[in-house]
Write an enzyme that holds these catalytic residues in place. Structure first.
Site, mmCIF file in Angstrom:
data_model
loop_
_atom_site.group_PDB
_atom_site.id
_atom_site.type_symbol
_atom_site.label_atom_id
_atom_site.label_comp_id
_atom_site.label_asym_id
_atom_site.label_seq_id
_atom_site.Cartn_x
_atom_site.Cartn_y
_atom_site.Cartn_z
ATOM 1 N N ARG A 72 0.848 -1.204 0.000
ATOM 2 C CA ARG A 72 0.000 0.000 0.000
ATOM 3 C C ARG A 72 0.876 1.244 0.000
ATOM 4 O O ARG A 72 1.892 1.285 0.691
ATOM 5 C CB ARG A 72 -0.873 0.001 1.264
ATOM 6 C CG ARG A 72 -1.975 -1.046 1.270
ATOM 7 C CD ARG A 72 -2.613 -1.190 2.633
ATOM 8 N NE ARG A 72 -1.781 -2.008 3.502
ATOM 9 C CZ ARG A 72 -1.994 -3.334 3.684
ATOM 10 N NH1 ARG A 72 -2.995 -3.922 3.055
ATOM 11 N NH2 ARG A 72 -1.218 -4.049 4.470
ATOM 12 N N ASP A 115 4.537 -3.104 10.958
ATOM 13 C CA ASP A 115 3.120 -2.708 10.836
ATOM 14 C C ASP A 115 2.409 -2.718 12.195
ATOM 15 O O ASP A 115 1.437 -2.000 12.398
ATOM 16 C CB ASP A 115 2.381 -3.555 9.801
ATOM 17 C CG ASP A 115 2.458 -5.041 10.058
ATOM 18 O OD1 ASP A 115 1.618 -5.752 9.505
ATOM 19 O OD2 ASP A 115 3.346 -5.496 10.786
ATOM 20 N N SER A 129 6.525 -5.166 7.081
ATOM 21 C CA SER A 129 5.897 -6.179 7.935
ATOM 22 C C SER A 129 6.692 -7.461 8.042
ATOM 23 O O SER A 129 6.180 -8.565 7.755
ATOM 24 C CB SER A 129 4.483 -6.454 7.405
ATOM 25 O OG SER A 129 3.767 -5.269 7.310
HETATM 26 N N1 LIG Z 1 -12.649 -12.382 3.496
HETATM 27 C C1 LIG Z 1 -11.600 -12.871 4.180
HETATM 28 N N2 LIG Z 1 -11.774 -13.880 5.069
HETATM 29 C C2 LIG Z 1 -10.717 -14.378 5.765
HETATM 30 N N3 LIG Z 1 -9.453 -13.928 5.631
HETATM 31 C C3 LIG Z 1 -9.243 -12.923 4.767
HETATM 32 C C4 LIG Z 1 -10.290 -12.337 3.999
HETATM 33 N N4 LIG Z 1 -9.745 -11.360 3.217
HETATM 34 C C5 LIG Z 1 -8.416 -11.346 3.489
HETATM 35 N N5 LIG Z 1 -8.133 -12.275 4.415
HETATM 36 C C6 LIG Z 1 -6.817 -12.587 4.961
HETATM 37 O O1 LIG Z 1 -6.116 -11.362 5.176
HETATM 38 C C7 LIG Z 1 -4.858 -11.408 4.524
HETATM 39 C C8 LIG Z 1 -4.512 -10.037 3.984
HETATM 40 O O2 LIG Z 1 -4.343 -9.232 5.108
HETATM 41 P P1 LIG Z 1 -4.049 -7.675 4.921
HETATM 42 O O3 LIG Z 1 -3.800 -7.146 6.269
HETATM 43 O O4 LIG Z 1 -5.104 -7.091 4.091
HETATM 44 O O5 LIG Z 1 -2.745 -7.646 4.019
HETATM 45 P P2 LIG Z 1 -1.228 -7.907 4.457
HETATM 46 O O6 LIG Z 1 -1.228 -9.208 5.171
HETATM 47 O O7 LIG Z 1 -0.528 -7.929 3.159
HETATM 48 O O8 LIG Z 1 -0.856 -6.750 5.334
HETATM 49 C C9 LIG Z 1 -4.996 -12.410 3.416
HETATM 50 O O9 LIG Z 1 -3.744 -13.076 3.231
HETATM 51 C C10 LIG Z 1 -6.040 -13.385 3.939
HETATM 52 O O10 LIG Z 1 -5.422 -14.458 4.580
HETATM 53 O O1 LIG Z 2 0.540 -7.473 7.817
HETATM 54 P P1 LIG Z 2 0.983 -8.889 7.657
HETATM 55 O O2 LIG Z 2 1.598 -9.167 6.346
HETATM 56 O O3 LIG Z 2 -0.086 -9.856 8.012
HETATM 57 O O4 LIG Z 2 2.189 -9.067 8.739
HETATM 58 C C1 LIG Z 2 1.942 -9.410 10.067
HETATM 59 C C2 LIG Z 2 3.236 -9.941 10.674
HETATM 60 O O5 LIG Z 2 3.678 -11.031 9.855
HETATM 61 C C3 LIG Z 2 4.841 -11.672 10.389
HETATM 62 O O6 LIG Z 2 5.170 -12.765 9.579
HETATM 63 C C4 LIG Z 2 6.011 -10.697 10.451
HETATM 64 O O7 LIG Z 2 7.164 -11.319 11.008
HETATM 65 C C5 LIG Z 2 5.624 -9.478 11.273
HETATM 66 O O8 LIG Z 2 6.672 -8.507 11.247
HETATM 67 C C6 LIG Z 2 4.337 -8.870 10.745
HETATM 68 O O9 LIG Z 2 3.942 -7.811 11.608
#
Ligand SMILES: Nc1ncnc2c1ncn2[C@@H]1O[C@H](COP(=O)(O)OP(=O)(O)O)[C@@H](O)[C@H]1O
Ligand SMILES: O=P(O)(O)OC[C@H]1O[C@@H](O)[C@H](O)[C@@H](O)[C@@H]1O
Length: 502
Positions: free
Chosen positions: A108, A230, A177
């Protein structure tokens, strides 16, 4: 009766008996197979059980490991990383800042215009991109070139609402993250990758340096004012809107937690004690492991097949990247050992990660009488054309077992943190308000998961104390939080301070 007639009768009755025997044998075989399905289901349920006593053991183990991780480097599987954030946003932050957020699934970019206590977030724009999977296991420069490419395109769309005073450099907060050993607020080296990332030539590198080099390759002139995990960004963003935020938890692709620790309670910290007396700690709780964790054969095989065997054990039974994969592994065993989907094991069922957690939560929230969502997901994803209602009910049971284990263990982790900071009990009948800022797509979108986590936390805290603990969704707090931390560490801050005092 003629010989022919007798013979025909005999033949027919033999055929009827044979057919009957075949049906009985098939029924017995199918009932035997169904019994095996139920046996696998029951064993899985038992192995995943998280009775309240076990949750308390997990919470106590988390508290113990927190102390160990703060006592010395490498003292625990919990890295307990010092963030160098010793002052959370005051709300006075002003100015125009960018934020980047590299997560496990999405990247993002964001820009915010901060208006101080009066106007808070005046304006915010952001763009989200899925990270191409090949960049998660490619070369370091390819990943950072992708990040900078998205950023440069986003900067190019900057409108007149966002303007920098002449001569100023754009500044950004970089949310990364993954586990980073910070050497200051704006520098840190990657300890190891997690989730679906594995890029050898980034490990031990300063991730800000990697980003700056990529920006220089395209002539993008921006300063990285803050590098944060994060969870730290979410804590900062949460505190900006709610002064009682003391813990941040991410339940997304991965999972992690951060909290505000007392600076004197960090034996491994040898720097000057911050004026605030506080330091935000990035626990990296996904790496927690304990003999009290209810681990199953499916968790062990998933771990062995993962990019980081032996690491991130708690993350692999809680977070969004893995819940769907656990479901797939149990269904595969049922298919192979009990012909759950018939005599042929569906080829798609053998493909790792084909069953994503969003699809699992869609099946889990199916309230139709014939569970038609479950039926259509089995058909669309696993190419199982027909499934009976009782098969679909088994799938729902598996979703429930997997999601509630993850949710209840998340609650136990939060309870362990509250115990560490002495907010798990009332003092002289008074209980300090504690707010837990949550973010992550799993918590945000998987309702059964988030509800189970909140109810389990209440169960652990008890009625009286749970009155003073609130769980809030701090949606994209990490983006605003990173921008706020960049603002409070802007290179132009002194100028403004001088200006105000002159
Ligand atoms: N509708 C949903 N139901 C359950 N899990 C979800 C859903 N949408 C997304 N997720 C979970 O959230 C994760 C994405 O988390 P997000 O915080 O948006 O991104 P990131 O992990 O890249 O920071 C996806 O990998 C998935 O496992
Ligand atoms: O925002 P995401 O991708 O779900 O990351 C959550 C956590 O995922 C873990 O695998 C990382 O070691 C952490 O640093 C991070 O905070």
């Amino acid at each position: 009766m003629g010989k022919v007639a007798v013979a025909t009768t005999v033949v027919c009755s033999v055929a009827v008996c044979a057919a009957a025997a075949l049906i009985v044998r098939r029924r017995m075989k199918s009932s035997g197979k169904w019994a095996r399905v139920i046996e696998i289901l029951k064993a899985f349920e038992e192995d995943c059980a998280t009775p309240i006593a076990k949750l308390r053991q997990v919470a106590d183990a988390m508290t113990v490991e927190m102390h160990a991780g703060l006592a010395s480097e490498g003292g625990s599987k919990l890295k307990m990383l010092i963030s160098y954030v010793d002052n959370l946003p005051s709300g006075d932050e002003t100015g125009f800042f960018y934020a980047l957020d590299l997560g496990g699934t999405n990247f993002r970019v964001m820009r915010v215009l901060l208006g101080g206590k009066q106007d808070r977030v005046v304006k915010r724009e952001f763009k989200e991109e899925s990270i191409p999977p090949n960049l998660m296991t490619g070369k370091s420069h390819e990943l950072f070139d992708f990040i900078v490419d998205v950023l440069a395109k986003f900067v190019a769309t900057e409108g007149k609402d966002f303007h920098l005073p002449p001569g100023r450099q754009r500044e950004l907060g970089f949310t990364f993250s993954f586990p980073v050993k910070q050497i200051s607020l704006s520098a840190g080296t990657l300890i190891n990758w997690t989730k679906g990332f594995s890029i050898d030539d980034t490990v031990d590198k300063d991730v800000v340096g990697e980003l700056v080099k990529a920006m220089e390759r395209v002539g993008l002139d921006m300063r990285v004012a803050a590098l944060v995990n994060d969870t730290i960004g979410t804590l900062a963003g949460g505190r900006y809107t709610n002064p009682d935020v003391v813990v941040a938890v991410i339940l997304g692709t991965g999972t992690n937690a951060a909290y505000v620790e007392r600076a004197h309670a960090i034996p491994k910290w040898h720097g000057l004690l911050p004026k605030s007396g506080e330091m935000v700690i990035n626990m990296e709780w996904g790496n927690f492991r304990s003999s009290h964790l209810p681990l199953t054969e499916y968790d062990h095989s998933l771990d062995l097949d993962s990019l980081n065997p032996g690491e991130q054990i708690l993350e692999k039974i809680i977070s969004g990247m893995y819940l769907g994969e656990i479901l797939r592994r149990v269904l595969l065993k049922m298919a192979e050992e009990a012909a759950f989907f018939g005599d042929i094991v569906p080829p798609k069922l053998k493909i790792p990660f084909i069953l994503r957690t969003p699809n699992m939560s869609a099946m889990h929230s199916d309230t139709s009488p014939d569970l038609k969502v479950v039926g259509s997901k089995l058909k669309d994803i696993l190419e199982v054309p027909n499934s009976s209602l009782k098969m679909r009910k088994v799938v729902i049971s598996l979703c429930n077992i997997i999601a509630s284990r993850g949710a209840r263990l998340s609650a136990a982790g939060i309870y362990g943190i509250l115990k560490k900071i002495g907010r798990d009990a009332t003092k002289d009948g008074e209980a300090q308000k504690s707010v837990i800022a949550m973010d992550g797509g799993l918590f945000e979108h998987y309702t059964q998961f988030s509800e189970s986590m909140k109810s389990s936390l209440k169960e652990l805290l008890g009625d009286e104390v749970s009155e003073s603990v609130e769980v809030i969704l701090s949606n994209d707090g990490s983006g605003v939080g990173a921008a706020l931390l960049a603002a409070s560490h802007s290179q132009y801050l002194e100028l403004e301070d001088d200006f105000e005092t002159s």
